[in-house]
Every structure is written in C-alpha cells, then in structure tokens.
Design a protein around this motif. Structure first.
Motif, PDB file in Angstrom:
ATOM      1  N   LEU A 156       0.805  -1.212   0.000  1.00 41.91           N
ATOM      2  CA  LEU A 156       0.000   0.000   0.000  1.00 41.91           C
ATOM      3  C   LEU A 156       0.845   1.271   0.000  1.00 41.91           C
ATOM      4  O   LEU A 156       0.481   2.271  -0.597  1.00 41.91           O
ATOM      5  N   ASN A 157       2.005   1.233   0.614  1.00 40.44           N
ATOM      6  CA  ASN A 157       2.824   2.431   0.733  1.00 40.44           C
ATOM      7  C   ASN A 157       3.953   2.514  -0.304  1.00 40.44           C
ATOM      8  O   ASN A 157       4.860   3.324  -0.153  1.00 40.44           O
ATOM      9  N   PHE A 158       3.920   1.707  -1.348  1.00 43.93           N
ATOM     10  CA  PHE A 158       5.009   1.702  -2.329  1.00 43.93           C
ATOM     11  C   PHE A 158       5.195   3.066  -2.988  1.00 43.93           C
ATOM     12  O   PHE A 158       6.301   3.603  -3.022  1.00 43.93           O
ATOM     13  N   VAL A 159       4.129   3.663  -3.504  1.00 43.36           N
ATOM     14  CA  VAL A 159       4.244   4.941  -4.216  1.00 43.36           C
ATOM     15  C   VAL A 159       4.726   6.040  -3.268  1.00 43.36           C
ATOM     16  O   VAL A 159       5.605   6.834  -3.627  1.00 43.36           O
ATOM     17  N   SER A 160       4.199   6.082  -2.056  1.00 43.24           N
ATOM     18  CA  SER A 160       4.632   7.123  -1.119  1.00 43.24           C
ATOM     19  C   SER A 160       6.091   6.930  -0.708  1.00 43.24           C
ATOM     20  O   SER A 160       6.831   7.907  -0.536  1.00 43.24           O
ATOM     21  N   THR A 161       6.540   5.700  -0.587  1.00 46.72           N
ATOM     22  CA  THR A 161       7.939   5.435  -0.248  1.00 46.72           C
ATOM     23  C   THR A 161       8.862   5.904  -1.363  1.00 46.72           C
ATOM     24  O   THR A 161       9.878   6.568  -1.107  1.00 46.72           O
ATOM     25  N   ILE A 162       8.515   5.579  -2.600  1.00 44.78           N
ATOM     26  CA  ILE A 162       9.333   5.989  -3.740  1.00 44.78           C
ATOM     27  C   ILE A 162       9.322   7.511  -3.874  1.00 44.78           C
ATOM     28  O   ILE A 162      10.351   8.138  -4.157  1.00 44.78           O
ATOM     29  N   THR A 163       8.176   8.129  -3.655  1.00 46.03           N
ATOM     30  CA  THR A 163       8.079   9.589  -3.715  1.00 46.03           C
ATOM     31  C   THR A 163       8.983  10.218  -2.667  1.00 46.03           C
ATOM     32  O   THR A 163       9.716  11.171  -2.949  1.00 46.03           O
ATOM     33  N   TRP A 164       8.958   9.691  -1.443  1.00 49.10           N
ATOM     34  CA  TRP A 164       9.811  10.202  -0.362  1.00 49.10           C
ATOM     35  C   TRP A 164      11.286  10.054  -0.713  1.00 49.10           C
ATOM     36  O   TRP A 164      12.077  10.989  -0.535  1.00 49.10           O
ATOM     37  N   ARG A 165      11.678   8.879  -1.233  1.00 47.72           N
ATOM     38  CA  ARG A 165      13.090   8.661  -1.607  1.00 47.72           C
ATOM     39  C   ARG A 165      13.524   9.611  -2.720  1.00 47.72           C
ATOM     40  O   ARG A 165      14.625  10.159  -2.694  1.00 47.72           O
ATOM     41  N   ASN A 166      12.644   9.794  -3.716  1.00 51.94           N
ATOM     42  CA  ASN A 166      12.954  10.691  -4.835  1.00 51.94           C
ATOM     43  C   ASN A 166      13.135  12.123  -4.322  1.00 51.94           C
ATOM     44  O   ASN A 166      14.086  12.806  -4.690  1.00 51.94           O
ATOM     45  N   LYS A 167      12.222  12.570  -3.469  1.00 57.06           N
ATOM     46  CA  LYS A 167      12.305  13.941  -2.950  1.00 57.06           C
ATOM     47  C   LYS A 167      13.566  14.137  -2.121  1.00 57.06           C
ATOM     48  O   LYS A 167      14.247  15.160  -2.246  1.00 57.06           O
ATOM     49  N   LYS A 168      13.884  13.171  -1.298  1.00 53.09           N
ATOM     50  CA  LYS A 168      15.095  13.255  -0.467  1.00 53.09           C
ATOM     51  C   LYS A 168      16.340  13.379  -1.355  1.00 53.09           C
ATOM     52  O   LYS A 168      17.205  14.223  -1.108  1.00 53.09           O
ATOM     53  N   ARG A 169      16.402  12.586  -2.394  1.00 50.08           N
ATOM     54  CA  ARG A 169      17.551  12.613  -3.309  1.00 50.08           C
ATOM     55  C   ARG A 169      17.594  13.915  -4.110  1.00 50.08           C
ATOM     56  O   ARG A 169      18.642  14.537  -4.270  1.00 50.08           O
ATOM     57  N   ALA A 170      16.429  14.334  -4.608  1.00 49.33           N
ATOM     58  CA  ALA A 170      16.349  15.569  -5.402  1.00 49.33           C
ATOM     59  C   ALA A 170      16.684  16.791  -4.543  1.00 49.33           C
ATOM     60  O   ALA A 170      17.435  17.677  -4.981  1.00 49.33           O
ATOM     61  N   ASP A 171      16.147  16.861  -3.352  1.00 49.91           N
ATOM     62  CA  ASP A 171      16.426  17.994  -2.466  1.00 49.91           C
ATOM     63  C   ASP A 171      17.927  18.102  -2.161  1.00 49.91           C
ATOM     64  O   ASP A 171      18.486  19.204  -2.173  1.00 49.91           O
ATOM     65  N   ALA A 172      18.572  16.990  -1.899  1.00 53.99           N
ATOM     66  CA  ALA A 172      20.006  16.990  -1.583  1.00 53.99           C
ATOM     67  C   ALA A 172      20.835  17.505  -2.764  1.00 53.99           C
ATOM     68  O   ALA A 172      21.903  18.090  -2.569  1.00 53.99           O
ATOM     69  N   ALA A 173      20.319  17.313  -3.981  1.00 51.62           N
ATOM     70  CA  ALA A 173      21.058  17.742  -5.177  1.00 51.62           C
ATOM     71  C   ALA A 173      20.550  19.068  -5.737  1.00 51.62           C
ATOM     72  O   ALA A 173      21.017  19.526  -6.779  1.00 51.62           O
ATOM     73  N   GLY A 174      19.565  19.688  -5.079  1.00 46.85           N
ATOM     74  CA  GLY A 174      19.029  20.962  -5.536  1.00 46.85           C
ATOM     75  C   GLY A 174      18.195  20.831  -6.804  1.00 46.85           C
ATOM     76  O   GLY A 174      18.203  21.711  -7.659  1.00 46.85           O
ATOM     77  N   LYS A 175      17.464  19.741  -6.900  1.00 49.41           N
ATOM     78  CA  LYS A 175      16.636  19.479  -8.079  1.00 49.41           C
ATOM     79  C   LYS A 175      15.161  19.461  -7.703  1.00 49.41           C
ATOM     80  O   LYS A 175      14.801  19.224  -6.549  1.00 49.41           O
ATOM     81  N   VAL A 176      14.336  19.672  -8.683  1.00 48.48           N
ATOM     82  CA  VAL A 176      12.892  19.599  -8.505  1.00 48.48           C
ATOM     83  C   VAL A 176      12.479  18.125  -8.545  1.00 48.48           C
ATOM     84  O   VAL A 176      13.070  17.330  -9.270  1.00 48.48           O
ATOM     85  N   THR A 177      11.455  17.769  -7.774  1.00 48.13           N
ATOM     86  CA  THR A 177      10.931  16.396  -7.753  1.00 48.13           C
ATOM     87  C   THR A 177       9.692  16.303  -8.627  1.00 48.13           C
ATOM     88  O   THR A 177       8.791  17.138  -8.531  1.00 48.13           O
ATOM     89  N   TRP A 178       9.659  15.271  -9.457  1.00 53.47           N
ATOM     90  CA  TRP A 178       8.437  14.940 -10.216  1.00 53.47           C
ATOM     91  C   TRP A 178       8.157  13.459 -10.016  1.00 53.47           C
ATOM     92  O   TRP A 178       9.085  12.651  -9.994  1.00 53.47           O
ATOM     93  N   ILE A 179       6.896  13.159  -9.892  1.00 53.59           N
ATOM     94  CA  ILE A 179       6.455  11.766  -9.825  1.00 53.59           C
ATOM     95  C   ILE A 179       5.485  11.558 -10.992  1.00 53.59           C
ATOM     96  O   ILE A 179       4.550  12.337 -11.186  1.00 53.59           O
ATOM     97  N   VAL A 180       5.730  10.534 -11.751  1.00 53.11           N
ATOM     98  CA  VAL A 180       4.883  10.252 -12.925  1.00 53.11           C
ATOM     99  C   VAL A 180       3.969   9.105 -12.595  1.00 53.11           C
ATOM    100  O   VAL A 180       4.416   8.095 -12.089  1.00 53.11           O
TER     101      VAL A 180
END
Length: 180
Positions: A156-180
C-alpha cells in the motif's frame, strides 16, 4: 531516430553478437536501451561494449536530436525535455550517463529556458553521475496492487515510499521532484 549501419571497426564483434547489433541498428525507432538490456545475443556483452554501441547510435543521431530541439523550442506547449526514460540501473547494463551529460549540455545550449528531466523507474542508482544531468529528478513508481505478496510494488505504501526517496535525493542535489 533513424536506422543506421553499424560500424564494427572499433569493437570487432563477431558471430551472433555482430548480427544482432546489425539487426537492431537497421530498425527505425529501435528502442536501443531495451535491446542492450534484453536481447539474448546482446545483453551479456560487457557494459563497456554496450556503451560503445550506444555512443555510436547517439553520436550518429545528434543531427536529428538538434533538429528536433530547434523545431520545438519555440512552441509554447513544451514544458521541458525528457532526456532519458527509465535509464538502466547504474552501470550494470551500460553507463548511460556519458551520453546523458552531453545531451543535457546540448539542450541547455539550444534551449536554456526550459528544464530537462530524467525519469527513473522507482529506483535511482547511487552516485552523482546518475543525477547530475537533469534539472528535475523524476520517478515512475509502478504500483502493482494485485502483484505477489512478497513484491514491494504491491504494498500500500510503495508509491509514497518511492516519492519520499525521490524527494530526499532531489532535495540533496538541488533538483525539482516529479512523480509520474
């Protein structure tokens, strides 16, 4: 992209490997990434060889890429450029970031007003080389609710987990997060 004749001068492939690469190169819109990863006669070639194959394909299609950017950059309907759809996981298949970095610089040179994004399929490999060629870091977390119980994609939490990981990685690199 257009079909091309494969130049085997540098790689010196032989037998079924050479015939498979020639067959793949001759097709228009060949989805080379998938062929380098999945074709039974190509997939087990060393990643350096597959990178050389991809580099040849990329380099020979640069005029087409430049033309496409120049034809579309004035359109008000273009929000940005997808540099690569779901790159292979790290260097296991082939190091796609070599051409990705070049393409990112080219897009910024030809159309500096629109962002470029890189769309991974849920997992983003470790290392700056996998994300330093985009402005927007995107993931495509395929949720499979009716999948096997032991598959993380079916939770149930797969999409939210991936979104959180993507945002954490993007924020650390100064990038915008997008989820498709």
């Amino acid at each position: 992209f257009q079909g091309l004749e494969f130049d085997n001068t540098e790689l010196k492939l032989t037998g079924r490997h050479l015939e498979a690469v020639k067959r793949v190169f001759k097709k228009r819109n060949i989805h080379l990434k998938c062929k380098l990863i999945l074709d039974p006669d190509i997939r087990y070639l060393p990643s350096q060889v597959k990178n050389s194959i991809y580099e040849q394909y990329y380099s020979r299609n640069l005029p087409t890429i430049k033309k496409a950017i120049n034809l579309t950059k004035e359109s008000p309907n273009i929000i940005g450029y997808n540099l690569f759809d779901e790159p292979p996981d790290g260097d296991k298949a082939f190091p796609r970031y070599n051409q990705g970095r070049h393409l990112y610089k080219l897009v910024n040179q030809l159309d500096p007003y629109r962002p470029s994004f890189l769309l991974y399929s849920s997992h983003i490999p470790e290392g700056d080389q996998h994300i330093d060629w985009c402005d927007i870091l995107a993931t495509d977390p395929y949720w499979v609710p009716d999948g096997p119980a032991n598959n993380p994609r079916s939770t149930l939490n797969f999409v939210s987990t991936i979104t959180w990981r993507n945002k954490k990685r993007a924020d650390a690199a100064g990038k915008v997060t997008w989820i498709v």
